[in-house]
Design a protein around this motif. Structure first.
Motif, PDB file in Angstrom:
ATOM      1  N   GLU A  53       2.319  -7.789  -4.601  1.00  0.00           N
ATOM      2  CA  GLU A  53       1.804  -6.613  -5.313  1.00  0.00           C
ATOM      3  C   GLU A  53       0.299  -6.464  -5.109  1.00  0.00           C
ATOM      4  O   GLU A  53      -0.195  -5.351  -4.901  1.00  0.00           O
ATOM      5  N   LEU A  54      -0.419  -7.579  -5.127  1.00  0.00           N
ATOM      6  CA  LEU A  54      -1.864  -7.531  -4.890  1.00  0.00           C
ATOM      7  C   LEU A  54      -2.166  -7.117  -3.455  1.00  0.00           C
ATOM      8  O   LEU A  54      -3.009  -6.251  -3.210  1.00  0.00           O
ATOM      9  N   ALA A  55      -1.471  -7.714  -2.497  1.00  0.00           N
ATOM     10  CA  ALA A  55      -1.697  -7.382  -1.078  1.00  0.00           C
ATOM     11  C   ALA A  55      -1.419  -5.908  -0.815  1.00  0.00           C
ATOM     12  O   ALA A  55      -2.170  -5.239  -0.090  1.00  0.00           O
ATOM     13  N   LYS A  56      -0.356  -5.370  -1.399  1.00  0.00           N
ATOM     14  CA  LYS A  56      -0.023  -3.956  -1.212  1.00  0.00           C
ATOM     15  C   LYS A  56      -1.087  -3.062  -1.833  1.00  0.00           C
ATOM     16  O   LYS A  56      -1.491  -2.060  -1.243  1.00  0.00           O
ATOM     17  N   ALA A  57      -1.565  -3.416  -3.019  1.00  0.00           N
ATOM     18  CA  ALA A  57      -2.608  -2.622  -3.677  1.00  0.00           C
ATOM     19  C   ALA A  57      -3.878  -2.591  -2.841  1.00  0.00           C
ATOM     20  O   ALA A  57      -4.510  -1.538  -2.685  1.00  0.00           O
ATOM     21  N   VAL A  58      -4.255  -3.739  -2.273  1.00  0.00           N
ATOM     22  CA  VAL A  58      -5.453  -3.797  -1.428  1.00  0.00           C
ATOM     23  C   VAL A  58      -5.234  -3.003  -0.152  1.00  0.00           C
ATOM     24  O   VAL A  58      -6.095  -2.215   0.271  1.00  0.00           O
ATOM     25  N   LEU A  79      -3.557  -4.710 -12.510  1.00  0.00           N
ATOM     26  CA  LEU A  79      -4.600  -5.225 -11.623  1.00  0.00           C
ATOM     27  C   LEU A  79      -5.621  -4.123 -11.440  1.00  0.00           C
ATOM     28  O   LEU A  79      -5.256  -3.011 -11.034  1.00  0.00           O
ATOM     29  N   SER A  80      -6.874  -4.397 -11.756  1.00  0.00           N
ATOM     30  CA  SER A  80      -7.959  -3.416 -11.549  1.00  0.00           C
ATOM     31  C   SER A  80      -8.816  -3.934 -10.408  1.00  0.00           C
ATOM     32  O   SER A  80      -9.403  -5.022 -10.505  1.00  0.00           O
ATOM     33  N   LEU A  81      -8.867  -3.158  -9.329  1.00  0.00           N
ATOM     34  CA  LEU A  81      -9.509  -3.609  -8.096  1.00  0.00           C
ATOM     35  C   LEU A  81     -10.779  -2.813  -7.807  1.00  0.00           C
ATOM     36  O   LEU A  81     -10.809  -1.601  -8.014  1.00  0.00           O
ATOM     37  N   GLY A  82     -11.821  -3.519  -7.336  1.00  0.00           N
ATOM     38  CA  GLY A  82     -13.058  -2.882  -6.926  1.00  0.00           C
ATOM     39  C   GLY A  82     -13.367  -3.225  -5.481  1.00  0.00           C
ATOM     40  O   GLY A  82     -13.116  -4.344  -5.039  1.00  0.00           O
ATOM     41  N   TYR A  83     -13.915  -2.240  -4.767  1.00  0.00           N
ATOM     42  CA  TYR A  83     -14.205  -2.427  -3.334  1.00  0.00           C
ATOM     43  C   TYR A  83     -15.670  -2.215  -3.027  1.00  0.00           C
ATOM     44  O   TYR A  83     -16.392  -1.629  -3.762  1.00  0.00           O
ATOM     45  N   ARG A 137      -5.947   0.833  -3.469  1.00  0.00           N
ATOM     46  CA  ARG A 137      -5.766   1.335  -4.826  1.00  0.00           C
ATOM     47  C   ARG A 137      -6.774   0.690  -5.776  1.00  0.00           C
ATOM     48  O   ARG A 137      -7.155  -0.452  -5.603  1.00  0.00           O
ATOM     49  N   LYS A 138      -7.145   1.450  -6.790  1.00  0.00           N
ATOM     50  CA  LYS A 138      -8.076   0.932  -7.804  1.00  0.00           C
ATOM     51  C   LYS A 138      -7.327   0.221  -8.920  1.00  0.00           C
ATOM     52  O   LYS A 138      -7.883  -0.655  -9.564  1.00  0.00           O
ATOM     53  N   THR A 139      -6.064   0.607  -9.145  1.00  0.00           N
ATOM     54  CA  THR A 139      -5.241  -0.082 -10.136  1.00  0.00           C
ATOM     55  C   THR A 139      -3.817  -0.226  -9.617  1.00  0.00           C
ATOM     56  O   THR A 139      -3.343   0.599  -8.831  1.00  0.00           O
ATOM     57  N   ALA A 140      -3.185  -1.268 -10.069  1.00  0.00           N
ATOM     58  CA  ALA A 140      -1.770  -1.489  -9.771  1.00  0.00           C
ATOM     59  C   ALA A 140      -1.146  -2.018 -11.058  1.00  0.00           C
ATOM     60  O   ALA A 140      -1.655  -2.969 -11.652  1.00  0.00           O
ATOM     61  N   THR A 141      -0.090  -1.378 -11.494  1.00  0.00           N
ATOM     62  CA  THR A 141       0.594  -1.821 -12.712  1.00  0.00           C
ATOM     63  C   THR A 141       2.067  -2.022 -12.391  1.00  0.00           C
ATOM     64  O   THR A 141       2.606  -1.407 -11.471  1.00  0.00           O
ATOM     65  N   LYS A 169     -14.031  -6.564  -3.765  1.00  0.00           N
ATOM     66  CA  LYS A 169     -15.271  -7.079  -4.378  1.00  0.00           C
ATOM     67  C   LYS A 169     -15.065  -7.552  -5.811  1.00  0.00           C
ATOM     68  O   LYS A 169     -15.829  -8.368  -6.313  1.00  0.00           O
ATOM     69  N   SER A 170     -14.039  -7.015  -6.486  1.00  0.00           N
ATOM     70  CA  SER A 170     -13.771  -7.459  -7.862  1.00  0.00           C
ATOM     71  C   SER A 170     -12.294  -7.258  -8.178  1.00  0.00           C
ATOM     72  O   SER A 170     -11.630  -6.394  -7.609  1.00  0.00           O
ATOM     73  N   LEU A 171     -11.809  -8.084  -9.093  1.00  0.00           N
ATOM     74  CA  LEU A 171     -10.419  -8.005  -9.528  1.00  0.00           C
ATOM     75  C   LEU A 171     -10.342  -8.442 -10.982  1.00  0.00           C
ATOM     76  O   LEU A 171     -10.794  -9.534 -11.331  1.00  0.00           O
TER      77      LEU A 171
END
Length: 130
Positions: free
Chosen positions: A86-91, A126-130, A95-99, A34-36
């Motif tokens: 890296e983004l695909a793996k985090a999603v 990367l800060s991810l929201g779901y 995960r909420k963050t990936a550094t 929902k957010s990145l």
């Protein structure tokens, strides 16, 4: 029609631009995302001089799933940073963050092809929201 021959950097950027353009949007690829927010910090190969820092909220409806960023070295040939995996793996891991850190594998300039790698560094969060 006369076409000017592209330089190695321009040709690579054009190819990569087409690869990005042909990819699906982040919204279509990662329906639960929902957010990145992305924070990027570029530095020299030694990691001592920080050249640029960027933070922005990604528009998921427009941003593409080939998630790449240009190397700040204007003479870099066939380099840049691709964070798609890296983004695909985090999603996938929800995960909420990936550094992490990526090192540019391009060539420092057209005169150093096959001899000197660029090796500029990109540190990302990367800060991810779901």
């Amino acid at each position: 029609m006369y076409r000017q021959k592209l330089g190695a950097r321009s040709e690579y950027r054009q190819e990569e631009g087409q690869r990005v353009k042909d990819s699906a949007t982040l919204a279509d690829t990662f329906r639960k995302l929902k957010s990145l927010t992305v924070e990027l910090a570029y530095s020299d190969p030694e990691g001592t001089v920080q050249s640029k820092k960027v933070k922005y909220e990604v528009n998921l409806a427009n941003a593409k799933s080939v998630f790449r960023f240009s190397c700040p070295n204007d003479e870099c040939i066939r380099g840049d940073f691709d964070l798609s995996h890296e983004l695909a793996k985090a999603v996938a891991d929800h995960r909420k963050t990936a550094t992490g850190e990526k090192v540019c594998q391009g060539w420092r300039s057209k005169t150093t092809i096959d001899t000197v790698r660029c090796h500029n560094i990109l540190r990302y969060t990367l800060s991810l929201g779901y």
